[in-house]
Structure formats: C-alpha cells, structure tokens
Design a protein around this motif. Structure first.
Motif, mmCIF file in Angstrom:
data_model
loop_
_atom_site.group_PDB
_atom_site.id
_atom_site.type_symbol
_atom_site.label_atom_id
_atom_site.label_comp_id
_atom_site.label_asym_id
_atom_site.label_seq_id
_atom_site.Cartn_x
_atom_site.Cartn_y
_atom_site.Cartn_z
ATOM 1 N N LEU A 182 0.816 -1.210 0.000
ATOM 2 C CA LEU A 182 0.000 0.000 0.000
ATOM 3 C C LEU A 182 0.853 1.264 0.000
ATOM 4 N N LEU A 183 0.365 2.248 -0.725
ATOM 5 C CA LEU A 183 0.976 3.569 -0.733
ATOM 6 C C LEU A 183 -0.035 4.567 -0.184
ATOM 7 N N SER A 184 0.469 5.653 0.346
ATOM 8 C CA SER A 184 -0.418 6.653 0.937
ATOM 9 C C SER A 184 -0.091 8.030 0.374
ATOM 10 N N GLY A 185 -1.135 8.801 0.079
ATOM 11 C CA GLY A 185 -0.926 10.139 -0.463
ATOM 12 C C GLY A 185 -2.086 11.050 -0.122
ATOM 13 N N LEU A 227 -20.142 19.451 -12.914
ATOM 14 C CA LEU A 227 -18.807 19.684 -13.477
ATOM 15 C C LEU A 227 -17.823 19.489 -12.334
ATOM 16 N N SER A 228 -16.922 18.511 -12.463
ATOM 17 C CA SER A 228 -16.097 18.177 -11.305
ATOM 18 C C SER A 228 -14.725 17.669 -11.729
ATOM 19 N N ARG A 229 -13.865 17.581 -10.750
ATOM 20 C CA ARG A 229 -12.537 17.029 -10.931
ATOM 21 C C ARG A 229 -12.106 16.392 -9.614
ATOM 22 N N THR A 230 -11.506 15.205 -9.687
ATOM 23 C CA THR A 230 -10.968 14.560 -8.497
ATOM 24 C C THR A 230 -9.596 13.991 -8.825
ATOM 25 N N GLU A 231 -8.615 14.293 -7.966
ATOM 26 C CA GLU A 231 -7.225 13.967 -8.243
ATOM 27 C C GLU A 231 -6.543 13.387 -7.004
ATOM 28 N N ARG A 232 -5.447 12.684 -7.258
ATOM 29 C CA ARG A 232 -4.620 12.127 -6.197
ATOM 30 C C ARG A 232 -3.155 12.465 -6.460
ATOM 31 N N GLN A 233 -2.380 12.507 -5.380
ATOM 32 C CA GLN A 233 -0.934 12.680 -5.488
ATOM 33 C C GLN A 233 -0.287 11.739 -4.479
ATOM 34 N N GLY A 287 5.685 7.959 -5.669
ATOM 35 C CA GLY A 287 5.935 6.649 -6.243
ATOM 36 C C GLY A 287 5.002 6.313 -7.386
ATOM 37 N N ILE A 288 4.015 7.192 -7.627
ATOM 38 C CA ILE A 288 3.051 6.985 -8.721
ATOM 39 C C ILE A 288 3.040 8.232 -9.607
ATOM 40 N N ASN A 289 3.014 8.011 -10.906
ATOM 41 C CA ASN A 289 2.917 9.116 -11.870
ATOM 42 C C ASN A 289 4.030 10.145 -11.670
ATOM 43 N N ASN A 290 5.206 9.624 -11.366
ATOM 44 C CA ASN A 290 6.373 10.493 -11.168
ATOM 45 C C ASN A 290 6.153 11.534 -10.074
ATOM 46 N N ASN A 291 5.387 11.114 -9.071
ATOM 47 C CA ASN A 291 5.090 11.942 -7.893
ATOM 48 C C ASN A 291 4.224 13.169 -8.207
ATOM 49 N N GLU A 292 3.643 13.220 -9.391
ATOM 50 C CA GLU A 292 2.800 14.346 -9.778
ATOM 51 C C GLU A 292 1.315 13.998 -9.584
ATOM 52 N N TRP A 293 0.482 15.031 -9.548
ATOM 53 C CA TRP A 293 -0.962 14.831 -9.427
ATOM 54 C C TRP A 293 -1.486 14.065 -10.645
ATOM 55 N N TYR A 294 -2.455 13.167 -10.402
ATOM 56 C CA TYR A 294 -3.119 12.438 -11.484
ATOM 57 C C TYR A 294 -4.600 12.290 -11.147
ATOM 58 N N ASP A 320 5.656 5.757 -16.823
ATOM 59 C CA ASP A 320 5.032 5.458 -15.533
ATOM 60 C C ASP A 320 3.871 6.401 -15.214
ATOM 61 N N SER A 321 3.110 6.795 -16.246
ATOM 62 C CA SER A 321 1.962 7.678 -16.031
ATOM 63 C C SER A 321 0.787 6.869 -15.492
ATOM 64 N N ARG A 322 -0.157 7.536 -14.851
ATOM 65 C CA ARG A 322 -1.329 6.872 -14.260
ATOM 66 C C ARG A 322 -2.590 7.601 -14.717
ATOM 67 N N ASN A 323 -3.545 6.845 -15.255
ATOM 68 C CA ASN A 323 -4.860 7.356 -15.647
ATOM 69 C C ASN A 323 -4.760 8.528 -16.627
ATOM 70 N N GLY A 324 -3.879 8.391 -17.604
ATOM 71 C CA GLY A 324 -3.681 9.470 -18.569
ATOM 72 C C GLY A 324 -4.631 9.433 -19.749
ATOM 73 N N ASP A 325 -5.414 8.355 -19.908
ATOM 74 C CA ASP A 325 -6.371 8.229 -21.008
ATOM 75 C C ASP A 325 -7.756 7.978 -20.445
ATOM 76 N N ARG A 326 -8.751 7.955 -21.331
ATOM 77 C CA ARG A 326 -10.132 7.693 -20.924
ATOM 78 C C ARG A 326 -10.803 6.751 -21.910
ATOM 79 N N ILE A 327 -11.724 5.945 -21.402
ATOM 80 C CA ILE A 327 -12.570 5.167 -22.288
ATOM 81 C C ILE A 327 -13.656 6.103 -22.830
ATOM 82 N N PRO A 328 -14.355 5.731 -23.904
ATOM 83 C CA PRO A 328 -15.382 6.629 -24.470
ATOM 84 C C PRO A 328 -16.468 6.986 -23.466
#
Length: 795
Positions: free
Chosen positions: A609-612, A638-644, A647-654, A710-718
C-alpha cells in the motif's frame, strides 16, 4: 479523551440548567406526526405557527417539540404529498398532541383550507445543504433495468453522484471511492449494498420508507466515512390494517406483508424477494451444468411496539445473499446480515432520546468443492455497536443534539482450507480487532428571521487491538516499490492489546442566510475521519475485496470539505426547486497500490500500500419540478478529483479512477391520464480514466505493451450515455385489490457503453511487418436494449 468529554458535559449542563431557568413562563407542545392510512411516522414534516411566522420539523422518528409563550395559536401541520391540517391550539400548560395526515387525494373532514401563503420548502429554510431526500413513490416511477425498482440506481441520478459503469458495485460521491460512503439501513451499516455484481441493490423497495443522501454538511451524529451518508429507513408496518403487496417481474418476484398485531399499538412488516435467473436458464443448460445456480434473495422484517405515549421499541433485521455455482467446478456466494434494536423515549416535552444497538455482518465464500483444485476461501467483517442520541428542544429557534457511540470491529481477512487431494495448503490470515468511540454535540440556532446556524463537534477515537501475532512495521526502500519489513522493530501483540490509538476532532458547521422568502444562500464546512479501508485495486469494487482497519502502518483517512450554495424556489406553490452548489474537498492518507500489488491472502498486505493526498472540486446545478402532470429534475455536475502519491505518476498529481468531469441527468415523469403514466431518464458522463501503454518491446518473439513514463490514468474510455423509458398502466380489479403493469426499456437506443478496454495480441498476417499486432477490445455489459414487464399488486 478527557478534555473533549469535559467540554461536552459542560455544554450539556449549561443547556439543561441555565437555559430552562430563563424560559419558565413558556410551555411546550410536542407529539408525533403520522400517515393516517397506515400509521407510518413522517420524517421532516412541518409544524408552522402562524403567529410566529415560523415553526419546526419532525425528527427522523416523526417526533416534534416546540416551546411557546402561553397563549392561543393557529398551527398548520403539513407534509409533501399530504393534505395540510390547521388547528387552533390554546396552550396554558405543556401539551402532547399527535397528528395524522391523509394523502392529498383523500381529503379529510378536519382539514382546513387556508388562503395564507405556505411555509417555504425545507430546501430553502433549512441550514442543511448538499442533501437530497427521495421518497419511494418517486423512486418507483423511474425506469429501471429489468423493470426492478432500485434504490442505489435512483441515488446515482442525483447531482454529484456517479458510478464507474454498469455492473459496478456501489457509487461514488464528489470524488470519493466506494468505501467512502456510509450506507445505513435502520442505523446498521451495510458493507456491500449490491446484488448480482452491482446490477441491483440489496434494498427491497417494498420494505423501504424513504432515504436521505448527505454529500456534505453531514450531521455530527454520524462519522466513520469521508464522502457521504446514505440513510435508509425501513417501513414501520401498517398499524391500521393488514396489507399485502408485491410484484412478478422478468427476473424476480417480491412479496411484502404488513399489518397490526394490536391495532395502533404493535405492527409488523415482512418483505422478501428472490431472483430466478437459474430457474429460467435450467432447460437450456448442458448436463454438466445442470446443478448450476445463479440467484439472489433477501428478507427484511420489522416490528414496531408503542408501549405508551413516551416509549416505543423497534426491532428490525435484514438478511440477503447472492449464490453463484457453475456445475461442480466453482461456487461463490456473498451476503449481508443486520439486526437493529431501538428504543425511543421521551423524558419530557423537550427531551427526546433514541437508544440503538445493532449487529452487522458481511461475508463471502468461494471455492471448488472437489478434486485436485478443491479449496474454500471465506472472509468477513462483523460489527457490534451501541449508541445513544438525544434531541433537546430549547426554543422554537434552538435545538441541541448530543450523544455517544461505540463500535466493535472484527476483521477476518481470509481463511483457505484445502483437504483431500487438493494441491492447495490450508492457511489463515490472523483476525484483527478494533474499537471505535465517538461523542458529539451540535446546535441548530435561528439567530434572526434571515440568519440561522448549525454547528457542532464530533470527537472520534479508534483503538487497534492485537491478536497474539507478530507486529510488523515497514520501511520504504524506493518510492513506489514494495515496502520492506523492518526487522529491527519486530514486536509481539497480545490478544486485545492496544496497539495503536488514534483520535480526531471533527468540526461541522453550516449557515443559511435568506435573501428573500424563496431564496437563500448557504455555506458549510465539515471534517470527516475514516478508520477502516476497503482494499481494492480494480476500477469497480468487487464482493471479494478486503476491509482492513487503521493500524500502526496504515493511518486513518481525513477529509475537509467546504461548500457554498444558492437555493431558490419558483412558483406560488414552490413548483420549482433550483440550486447551484460549489465545493472543494481535500483528503489525507489516501490509499493507492504499488504496480502489480498482491492484495488477496497477503500476510504483509500493508507492504503493498501507498499513501498520499487527494482533492476534489466541482459545481452542481439542479432544477426540480414538483407539481403538475409533468414532474422530474435536470442536473449537471462539473467536477474534478485527483490524487498525489509519491511513487506513482512520477510523484505528480493524477486524476483518480472515479473522475468523471461532466455528468448530465434528465429525469421526467408524466401523468398521461387516470390509467397511464410515462417516465424517462437520460444520463451522460465522461468516460472513466484508464492507463494505456505508450510503447512496446519484444521479448521471446512476443510484443509486450509498456508504459514507459510510468503515467497513471492518462487516457479515458469513451463517454457513457443511456436512455431509459417506462410506462405504467393501472390495472385495478377492485377498490381493495390494486394492480399495475410496468413496462420499461433499459438502454433504449442500444448504446454499447464500454465498461473497460483491454489490449490483446493477434497474429499479423502481413509477413513484411511485425509477427504480432496489438488490438484494443471493448467490454460492454449491455450491448443492446433490454425490454421488461412487471406486474405489481396491493390489497
């Protein structure tokens, strides 16, 4: 613990002894409000005093109390969908007065029709915001999959609420995960509210009275989850007459019986349903699959005993299970069981109390019954709890609520048994124990005709207990990789030894400022703490996911949310409700997982487990039409939800896997005539995030897809969109026997909404190119429209 306890007791003593002494010349009117046809209590009903141009509302048990100077008053009792009743009451001393209201279609002789302006709707006057209440009569009009009314699917039509797709367990609120929602059935938590892998909820509509969803401004009486509270109340049983209702549908049958054991004194309700997919499919199965099973069932029951005018006891329970068996090869089942015992006691005209004890158990079992692959895997989580809640009605403009609760958790993360010729060895992960305590106090105060407040504090404590096992601590070797056991700090836990103790203050605050009679501006802030966690690295939670407590290695999750909203009603009778809310939420200690995490039957689960941290923000627009032949609502989120997480996504928000920036819902219900009613829903949502490879390499002649950065959730399904249609025709045989035929079409234009997209290799016939090519494959749960018909009856 000492300081908050002293703070709460001091506040209580002040309210009990100082404030009453200042109001000795006043008297109190109190009682219950109930439905005249069946004796069900009315939650949130209005009591309006003409002379004061204000009043109060009933609590969740239908009780009200209002303290006034001695005198004569014109008091109007009202509830949405029922005929109001106005009475002149002379108060010379404390008076208990219970009221029964009849439905608008059944005018009662006592009803006085008044030309005075109605009291404004609660959505404008209340300090509560980010709250949606839904009546079962509304939910039953919404088109549903296979024609079966479903509480959770109705909740997903509210602003700020989404899911990751069809066949997904649970729902997501304002960027939270599935386990961030506290779902209560008569005060008992339900840990998996889904049947058939998410297609249906466990709540039988024939047993549910109403529900309320809190997306923010959660009352101080509740805690333990970050995102929302879904409070579902079961029917109490008809105290007037015996009534039978049910339905026969495309894939399931329902039956409910309720009535008085002793009229106006003791009542009961029992509701059951079972699906019969396996029965319908049996003639078409091969012999080796003849013993297959695929069904679910649930049973709900409740007894309501009014001992006297001051004491009422409720006992309710639920049991439900899903069963899957494919021949003799594999079997899988899961289910919930809850039991609640409540005692309502009126100490005096001003002090109302509810004492509750409950039991909740969620478990699952899977395995192969025989052969070399034989094994059985079981897991569960069990709760035992006791709580006390008090409502103290100081004045019509001031109500104080306080109480305390205690929960005992038992976690059984997994036990596997083999036996015989099985290649599997028996193993068992150690059980875990924890205790959670909370005390709270809150006050609702109307400072002036325009300004009102609701403020409070919850103090929660969590005690992780040992179980005669090694106590591990972990250290980070490299961010994003599996953590290593800290061999120098290994310890041993005795059974029930206190291993780690957490405590948190959770302030709650909301304010309402009335701009005019039909418009108000509201703001709220609340902090919530969650001490237990659902471990799941899939997009949609599954029945075999594991619940685990906060430990010495796993910190509790904490969220802070602020919201601002404008609420306005239009029309003489508040025909339209409109609202616009913006919110911003920050989250601490959010769980994510290392790449390739092993979560099942892992003794060192916490090493995976990782914590952020997280954040979520958005805008919710809502318009609802309450009156006329055409009713319904339109919402846009209209919304946005992100994690940081380091160790994930080069330590950047995704963006999190629950991020759906655009969400549109349109719900319409139209009364065509006395026989026919029509309904339709349309939903649109941005596709869920997904991680796709951006490169590939060759290994032993195979082409391997790879995510090089090592990107995380960079694409979307239709995007997801769907239209559902429904029509209901009344088919009454007599006045006593009522029936209706419900026709529905789910996914009317046969949209193949993708649930997921996977990459697969295929041999390339082009000899001059690479021997393999990679293709994307779409998985759709429903690839076509689904018509259905259900017959409902009541007598």
């Amino acid at each position: 613990m000492k300081n908050p306890v002293c703070w709460l007791l001091g506040l209580c003593l002040t309210l009990f002894f100082i404030i009453p002494s200042q109001a000795q010349e006043k008297v109190t009117l109190s009682g219950y409000m109930k439905d005249a046809s069946n004796g069900e209590s009315m939650v949130g009903a209005s009591i309006y005093v003409k002379e004061l141009k204000g009043g109060t509302t009933t609590n969740v048990y239908g009780f009200y109390s209002i303290t006034l100077p001695k005198g004569t008053y014109n008091i109007t009792y009202s509830y949405v969908g029922y005929s109001s009743k106005t009475e002149q009451v002379t108060l010379n001393a404390n008076l208990t007065k219970s009221i029964e209201l009849g439905a608008e279609s059944t005018q009662m002789q006592e009803v006085v029709v008044s030309a005075e302006r109605k009291e404004r709707q609660e959505n404008v006057t209340s300090t509560q915001m980010s709250v949606n209440k839904m009546e079962m009569k509304t939910i039953k009009q919404i088109p549903a999959v296979f024609g079966e009314v479903d509480v959770i699917r109705a909740v997903q039509l509210l602003p700020g609420v989404t899911s990751v797709g069809e066949g997904a367990t649970g729902f997501n609120v304002r960027g939270g995960s599935v386990d961030h929602n506290l779902i209560l059935l008569d005060e008992a938590p339900v840990y998996n509210a889904s049947h058939l892998m998410g297609f249906f909820s466990v709540f039988n509509p024939d047993a549910v009275k109403d529900l309320k969803l809190y997306k923010g401004g959660i009352p101080a009486a509740y805690g333990g989850r970050l995102a929302s509270l879904l409070d579902i109340r079961m029917k109490e049983g008809n105290t007037k007459k015996t009534q039978v209702s049910g339905g026969i549908g495309t894939i399931m049958t329902r039956l409910s019986v309720e009535g008085p054991i002793k009229k106006d004194k003791i009542s009961y309700v029992v509701a059951a349903r079972r699906s019969y997919i396996d029965v319908l499919a049996k003639p078409f199965l091969k012999k080796d699959l003849a013993k297959s099973r695929l069904f679910f069932y649930d049973l709900s029951g409740k007894i309501n005993y009014k001992i006297d005018d001051k004491n009422t006891v409720f006992m309710s329970g639920y049991a439900g299970r899903d069963v899957m068996r494919f021949g003799s090869e594999f079997q899988f089942n899961w289910g919930n069981a809850t039991g609640t015992l409540r005692w309502n006691h009126i100490f005096n005209q001003k002090l109302f109390a509810n004492f509750t004890t409950y039991y909740s158990n969620y478990d699952y079992s899977l395995g192969v019954p025989s052969g070399t692959q034989k094994f059985k895997w079981v897991s569960n989580i069990v709760n035992h709890s006791a709580k006390a809640d008090f409502n103290y009605y100081i004045t019509p403009d001031n109500t104080f609520n306080f109480g305390a609760s205690a929960i005992r958790y038992t976690f059984k993360p997994g036990k596997v048994t083999g036996g015989g010729e099985s290649i599997f060895n028996s193993q068992q992960l150690p059980n875990q124990q924890a205790l959670e305590y909370a005390i709270y106090g809150s006050d609702e105060y109307k400072a002036s005709p325009r300004l009102s407040f609701h403020y409070g504090m919850r103090f929660s404590m969590f005690d992780y207990r040992g179980n005669k096992d090694t106590l591990y601590t972990y250290k980070t070797v490299k961010e994003g990789d599996e953590k290593a056991i800290d061999q120098k700090n290994l310890d041993y836990m005795d059974k029930y030894q206190s291993v780690k103790f957490y405590n948190n203050f959770e302030p709650r605050f909301s304010v309402n400022y009335s701009l005019d009679e039909r418009t108000s501006l509201k703001a709220s802030y609340n902090r919530t703490t969650q001490y237990i966690h659902l471990i799941s690295n899939s997009t949609a939670a599954t029945p075999i996911d594991v619940w685990t407590p906060s430990t010495n290695n796993l910190k509790p999750q904490i969220a802070d949310q602020v919201a601002l909203g404008l609420f306005k009603n239009l029309g003489e009778d508040d025909d339209y409700e409109t609202s616009a809310e913006i919110y911003y939420k920050t989250m601490q200690n959010q769980i994510d997982y290392i790449n390739g995490a092993e979560l099942l039957l892992n003794r060192n689960l916490e090493s995976q487990l990782l914590s952020g941290k997280g954040r979520a923000y958005g805008l919710e627009l809502y318009v609802k039409k309450n009156t006329g032949k055409l009713t319904g609502w339109i919402s846009y989120t209209l919304s946005r939800t992100e994690r940081q997480v380091n160790g994930i996504n080069n330590n950047e928000w995704y963006v999190s896997k629950f991020d759906r920036p655009h969400n549109v819902v349109v719900v319409g219900m139209y009364e065509l005539n006395d026989k026919w009613s029509l309904s339709a829903t349309f939903t649109y949502a941005t596709g869920t995030p997904v991680t796709f490879p951006n490169s590939r390499y060759e290994f032993d002649g195979l082409i391997v897809a790879h995510n090089s950065n090592d990107s995380r959730n960079g694409d979307r399904i239709p995007a997801y969109h769907r239209l559902d249609l429904g029509a209901t025709r009344k088919a009454n045989i007599s006045k006593k026997y009522q029936g209706e035929l419900v026709f529905s079409v789910y996914n009317a234009y046969a949209r193949r909404n993708p649930f997921s997209i996977s990459l697969q290799q295929k041999i390339n016939n082009d000899k001059d190119a690479s021997p393999y090519i990679t293709e994307a494959h779409r998985l759709s749960i429903f690839g076509s429209f689904i018509p259905s018909v259900t017959y409902n009856f009541k007598f």
